[in-house]
Design a protein around this motif. Structure first.
Motif, PDB file in Angstrom:
ATOM      1  N   LEU A  62       0.823  -1.207   0.000  1.00 30.61           N
ATOM      2  CA  LEU A  62       0.000   0.000   0.000  1.00 30.61           C
ATOM      3  C   LEU A  62       0.860   1.262   0.000  1.00 30.61           C
ATOM      4  O   LEU A  62       0.501   2.266  -0.630  1.00 30.61           O
ATOM      5  CB  LEU A  62      -0.936  -0.003   1.215  1.00 30.61           C
ATOM      6  CG  LEU A  62      -2.084  -1.018   1.170  1.00 30.61           C
ATOM      7  CD1 LEU A  62      -2.848  -1.011   2.487  1.00 30.61           C
ATOM      8  CD2 LEU A  62      -3.032  -0.708   0.010  1.00 30.61           C
ATOM      9  N   ALA A  63       1.996   1.222   0.698  1.00 22.49           N
ATOM     10  CA  ALA A  63       2.908   2.374   0.698  1.00 22.49           C
ATOM     11  C   ALA A  63       3.410   2.637  -0.718  1.00 22.49           C
ATOM     12  O   ALA A  63       3.454   3.787  -1.182  1.00 22.49           O
ATOM     13  CB  ALA A  63       4.081   2.123   1.646  1.00 22.49           C
ATOM     14  N   ASN A  64       3.782   1.574  -1.418  1.00 18.54           N
ATOM     15  CA  ASN A  64       4.241   1.729  -2.791  1.00 18.54           C
ATOM     16  C   ASN A  64       3.117   2.203  -3.709  1.00 18.54           C
ATOM     17  O   ASN A  64       3.352   2.960  -4.662  1.00 18.54           O
ATOM     18  CB  ASN A  64       4.819   0.415  -3.309  1.00 18.54           C
ATOM     19  CG  ASN A  64       6.186   0.102  -2.709  1.00 18.54           C
ATOM     20  OD1 ASN A  64       6.960   1.011  -2.421  1.00 18.54           O
ATOM     21  ND2 ASN A  64       6.476  -1.162  -2.508  1.00 18.54           N
ATOM     22  N   THR A  65       1.895   1.799  -3.401  1.00 16.97           N
ATOM     23  CA  THR A  65       0.738   2.266  -4.175  1.00 16.97           C
ATOM     24  C   THR A  65       0.574   3.773  -4.025  1.00 16.97           C
ATOM     25  O   THR A  65       0.271   4.480  -4.997  1.00 16.97           O
ATOM     26  CB  THR A  65      -0.537   1.551  -3.718  1.00 16.97           C
ATOM     27  OG1 THR A  65      -0.403   0.147  -3.982  1.00 16.97           O
ATOM     28  CG2 THR A  65      -1.761   2.077  -4.452  1.00 16.97           C
ATOM     29  N   ARG A  66       0.783   4.293  -2.837  1.00 23.22           N
ATOM     30  CA  ARG A  66       0.714   5.742  -2.616  1.00 23.22           C
ATOM     31  C   ARG A  66       1.691   6.467  -3.540  1.00 23.22           C
ATOM     32  O   ARG A  66       1.345   7.462  -4.187  1.00 23.22           O
ATOM     33  CB  ARG A  66       1.065   6.087  -1.166  1.00 23.22           C
ATOM     34  CG  ARG A  66       0.062   5.626  -0.121  1.00 23.22           C
ATOM     35  CD  ARG A  66       0.523   6.097   1.241  1.00 23.22           C
ATOM     36  NE  ARG A  66      -0.244   5.491   2.322  1.00 23.22           N
ATOM     37  CZ  ARG A  66      -0.685   6.131   3.380  1.00 23.22           C
ATOM     38  NH1 ARG A  66      -0.450   7.423   3.510  1.00 23.22           N
ATOM     39  NH2 ARG A  66      -1.352   5.518   4.321  1.00 23.22           N
ATOM     40  N   ALA A  67       2.924   5.963  -3.583  1.00 22.67           N
ATOM     41  CA  ALA A  67       3.942   6.603  -4.417  1.00 22.67           C
ATOM     42  C   ALA A  67       3.558   6.555  -5.891  1.00 22.67           C
ATOM     43  O   ALA A  67       3.800   7.508  -6.636  1.00 22.67           O
ATOM     44  CB  ALA A  67       5.296   5.919  -4.193  1.00 22.67           C
ATOM     45  N   ARG A  68       2.943   5.464  -6.317  1.00 21.82           N
ATOM     46  CA  ARG A  68       2.581   5.331  -7.733  1.00 21.82           C
ATOM     47  C   ARG A  68       1.372   6.185  -8.087  1.00 21.82           C
ATOM     48  O   ARG A  68       1.259   6.664  -9.220  1.00 21.82           O
ATOM     49  CB  ARG A  68       2.360   3.857  -8.065  1.00 21.82           C
ATOM     50  CG  ARG A  68       3.669   3.074  -8.020  1.00 21.82           C
ATOM     51  CD  ARG A  68       3.523   1.590  -8.215  1.00 21.82           C
ATOM     52  NE  ARG A  68       4.842   0.965  -8.171  1.00 21.82           N
ATOM     53  CZ  ARG A  68       5.155  -0.095  -7.437  1.00 21.82           C
ATOM     54  NH1 ARG A  68       4.223  -0.672  -6.676  1.00 21.82           N
ATOM     55  NH2 ARG A  68       6.378  -0.588  -7.455  1.00 21.82           N
ATOM     56  N   LEU A  69       0.485   6.407  -7.145  1.00 20.69           N
ATOM     57  CA  LEU A  69      -0.626   7.333  -7.387  1.00 20.69           C
ATOM     58  C   LEU A  69      -0.089   8.753  -7.564  1.00 20.69           C
ATOM     59  O   LEU A  69      -0.572   9.511  -8.410  1.00 20.69           O
ATOM     60  CB  LEU A  69      -1.622   7.290  -6.223  1.00 20.69           C
ATOM     61  CG  LEU A  69      -2.499   6.042  -6.102  1.00 20.69           C
ATOM     62  CD1 LEU A  69      -3.321   6.091  -4.812  1.00 20.69           C
ATOM     63  CD2 LEU A  69      -3.417   5.905  -7.307  1.00 20.69           C
ATOM     64  N   ARG A  70       0.918   9.090  -6.785  1.00 18.11           N
ATOM     65  CA  ARG A  70       1.520  10.424  -6.904  1.00 18.11           C
ATOM     66  C   ARG A  70       2.244  10.575  -8.228  1.00 18.11           C
ATOM     67  O   ARG A  70       2.179  11.635  -8.868  1.00 18.11           O
ATOM     68  CB  ARG A  70       2.473  10.667  -5.727  1.00 18.11           C
ATOM     69  CG  ARG A  70       1.728  10.862  -4.410  1.00 18.11           C
ATOM     70  CD  ARG A  70       2.654  10.973  -3.220  1.00 18.11           C
ATOM     71  NE  ARG A  70       1.891  11.239  -2.005  1.00 18.11           N
ATOM     72  CZ  ARG A  70       2.188  10.756  -0.811  1.00 18.11           C
ATOM     73  NH1 ARG A  70       3.241   9.982  -0.654  1.00 18.11           N
ATOM     74  NH2 ARG A  70       1.444  11.044   0.238  1.00 18.11           N
ATOM     75  N   MET A  71       2.949   9.541  -8.648  1.00 22.66           N
ATOM     76  CA  MET A  71       3.621   9.594  -9.945  1.00 22.66           C
ATOM     77  C   MET A  71       2.614   9.818 -11.059  1.00 22.66           C
ATOM     78  O   MET A  71       2.827  10.639 -11.960  1.00 22.66           O
ATOM     79  CB  MET A  71       4.392   8.290 -10.183  1.00 22.66           C
ATOM     80  CG  MET A  71       5.122   8.203 -11.516  1.00 22.66           C
ATOM     81  SD  MET A  71       4.084   7.598 -12.884  1.00 22.66           S
ATOM     82  CE  MET A  71       3.793   5.922 -12.355  1.00 22.66           C
ATOM     83  N   THR A  72       1.480   9.124 -11.001  1.00 21.95           N
ATOM     84  CA  THR A  72       0.441   9.286 -12.025  1.00 21.95           C
ATOM     85  C   THR A  72      -0.074  10.719 -12.051  1.00 21.95           C
ATOM     86  O   THR A  72      -0.308  11.295 -13.121  1.00 21.95           O
ATOM     87  CB  THR A  72      -0.720   8.315 -11.751  1.00 21.95           C
ATOM     88  OG1 THR A  72      -0.224   6.967 -11.769  1.00 21.95           O
ATOM     89  CG2 THR A  72      -1.819   8.458 -12.789  1.00 21.95           C
ATOM     90  N   THR A  73      -0.237  11.308 -10.876  1.00 21.16           N
ATOM     91  CA  THR A  73      -0.711  12.690 -10.774  1.00 21.16           C
ATOM     92  C   THR A  73       0.295  13.664 -11.383  1.00 21.16           C
ATOM     93  O   THR A  73      -0.080  14.588 -12.123  1.00 21.16           O
ATOM     94  CB  THR A  73      -0.966  13.054  -9.302  1.00 21.16           C
ATOM     95  OG1 THR A  73      -1.884  12.114  -8.729  1.00 21.16           O
ATOM     96  CG2 THR A  73      -1.535  14.455  -9.176  1.00 21.16           C
ATOM     97  N   LEU A  74       1.564  13.461 -11.076  1.00 23.78           N
ATOM     98  CA  LEU A  74       2.606  14.338 -11.629  1.00 23.78           C
ATOM     99  C   LEU A  74       2.621  14.275 -13.153  1.00 23.78           C
ATOM    100  O   LEU A  74       2.730  15.303 -13.828  1.00 23.78           O
ATOM    101  CB  LEU A  74       3.977  13.944 -11.075  1.00 23.78           C
ATOM    102  CG  LEU A  74       4.218  14.250  -9.589  1.00 23.78           C
ATOM    103  CD1 LEU A  74       5.540  13.657  -9.135  1.00 23.78           C
ATOM    104  CD2 LEU A  74       4.200  15.751  -9.326  1.00 23.78           C
ATOM    105  N   TYR A  75       2.485  13.078 -13.704  1.00 22.36           N
ATOM    106  CA  TYR A  75       2.522  12.955 -15.157  1.00 22.36           C
ATOM    107  C   TYR A  75       1.246  13.478 -15.808  1.00 22.36           C
ATOM    108  O   TYR A  75       1.266  13.917 -16.963  1.00 22.36           O
ATOM    109  CB  TYR A  75       2.815  11.507 -15.569  1.00 22.36           C
ATOM    110  CG  TYR A  75       4.302  11.271 -15.661  1.00 22.36           C
ATOM    111  CD1 TYR A  75       5.022  11.695 -16.773  1.00 22.36           C
ATOM    112  CD2 TYR A  75       4.987  10.666 -14.618  1.00 22.36           C
ATOM    113  CE1 TYR A  75       6.392  11.515 -16.850  1.00 22.36           C
ATOM    114  CE2 TYR A  75       6.360  10.485 -14.680  1.00 22.36           C
ATOM    115  CZ  TYR A  75       7.057  10.907 -15.801  1.00 22.36           C
ATOM    116  OH  TYR A  75       8.414  10.743 -15.870  1.00 22.36           O
TER     117      TYR A  75
END
Length: 262
Positions: free
Chosen positions: A112-125
């Motif tokens: 879930l922690a890694n999922t948080r980071a990937r949601l943020r990456m998607t937002t940045l892109y």
């Protein structure tokens, strides 16, 4: 380190890269930590557009406060800086409602922690595509090439990495030179992926000065037999992370088909 010259070099490198890429500037996730504060300030010094984004997911209040203080200071100093806030907590909770949980709690928490980071990456892109910007990475040398302390395709998913050749102590020197807020300079480094105030040292088991030392020893060809006591403990911690996370630090493996099969 010649701090002023290093800053000028990075700023010129950023501006040259963005100009050649034909983009308008940079987008950066602001966490309230030293790495994102330094990176965003370096980007701001290029004179190109810089979009700072807060992306809280059950974020510790101290992280939020520091991030907002930094963004306010940056906007006051640079006319080319803007900001927005995307609350990803509802998105994260919706994701959790649609997946199943299998395994021990520690494994689930890390996924879930890694999922948080990937949601943020998607937002940045998303914003990068919207405004023709490059996603600026905030990883330093110890994180990116020493212990691999980042999420693959999360905070590791970026277009360019301006501070990835600097160890943490050098990032702090640049932060001091760039007048990063004192609250950030003094805060314990934290990835903020667990919704609490746990530090990177809490997770890794060693401080950044210790990890810098271990990385240097490893580069010099030292091994565990060369150390004892706390030094041995730190060196083993470094080697364990370096080995386990090697897949993050090398190019994606490609299965090259032999000519005789083609």
């Amino acid at each position: 380190m010649q701090t002023e010259k290093v800053v000028d070099y990075i700023v010129n490198w950023l501006k040259d890269y963005a100009t050649k890429a034909g983009v308008n500037g940079f987008v950066i996730g602001i966490s309230g930590g030293i790495d994102s504060a330094v990176t965003s300030t370096l980007c701001a010094k290029t004179g190109l557009n810089v979009l700072c984004i807060e992306m809280p997911i059950h974020q510790a209040e101290s992280h939020v406060t520091r991030a907002q203080e930094h963004i306010a200071q940056l906007k006051n100093r640079f006319d080319n800086v803007s900001d927005t806030r995307t609350n990803l907590t509802p998105v994260f909770e919706a994701f959790k409602a649609e997946v199943f949980f299998d395994g021990d709690q520690a494994t689930i928490d890390m996924a879930l922690a890694n999922t948080r980071a990937r949601l943020r990456m998607t937002t940045l892109y998303y914003y990068a595509g919207l405004y023709k910007l490059l996603v600026a990475g905030t990883g330093n040398k110890v994180e990116d090439f020493g212990v691999g302390f980042y999420t693959k395709y999360g905070d590791g998913g970026v277009d360019l990495s301006p501070i990835a050749d600097l160890v943490k102590s050098e990032v702090y020197k640049i932060g001091d030179y760039l007048q990063v807020p004192e609250s950030i300079m003094k805060a314990a480094p934290s990835d903020g992926l667990f919704g609490d105030a746990r530090s990177d040292e809490d997770q890794i088991g060693a401080s950044y000065p210790e990890l810098e030392w271990a990385m240097k020893m490893d580069d010099e060809g030292k091994n565990a037999n060369d150390f004892s006591g706390r030094e041995l403990d730190v060196f083993k911690i470094y080697k364990r992370y370096n080995t386990t996370n090697k897949h993050k630090m090398i190019p994606i493996p490609i299965c090259n088909i032999p000519n005789y099969l083609m």
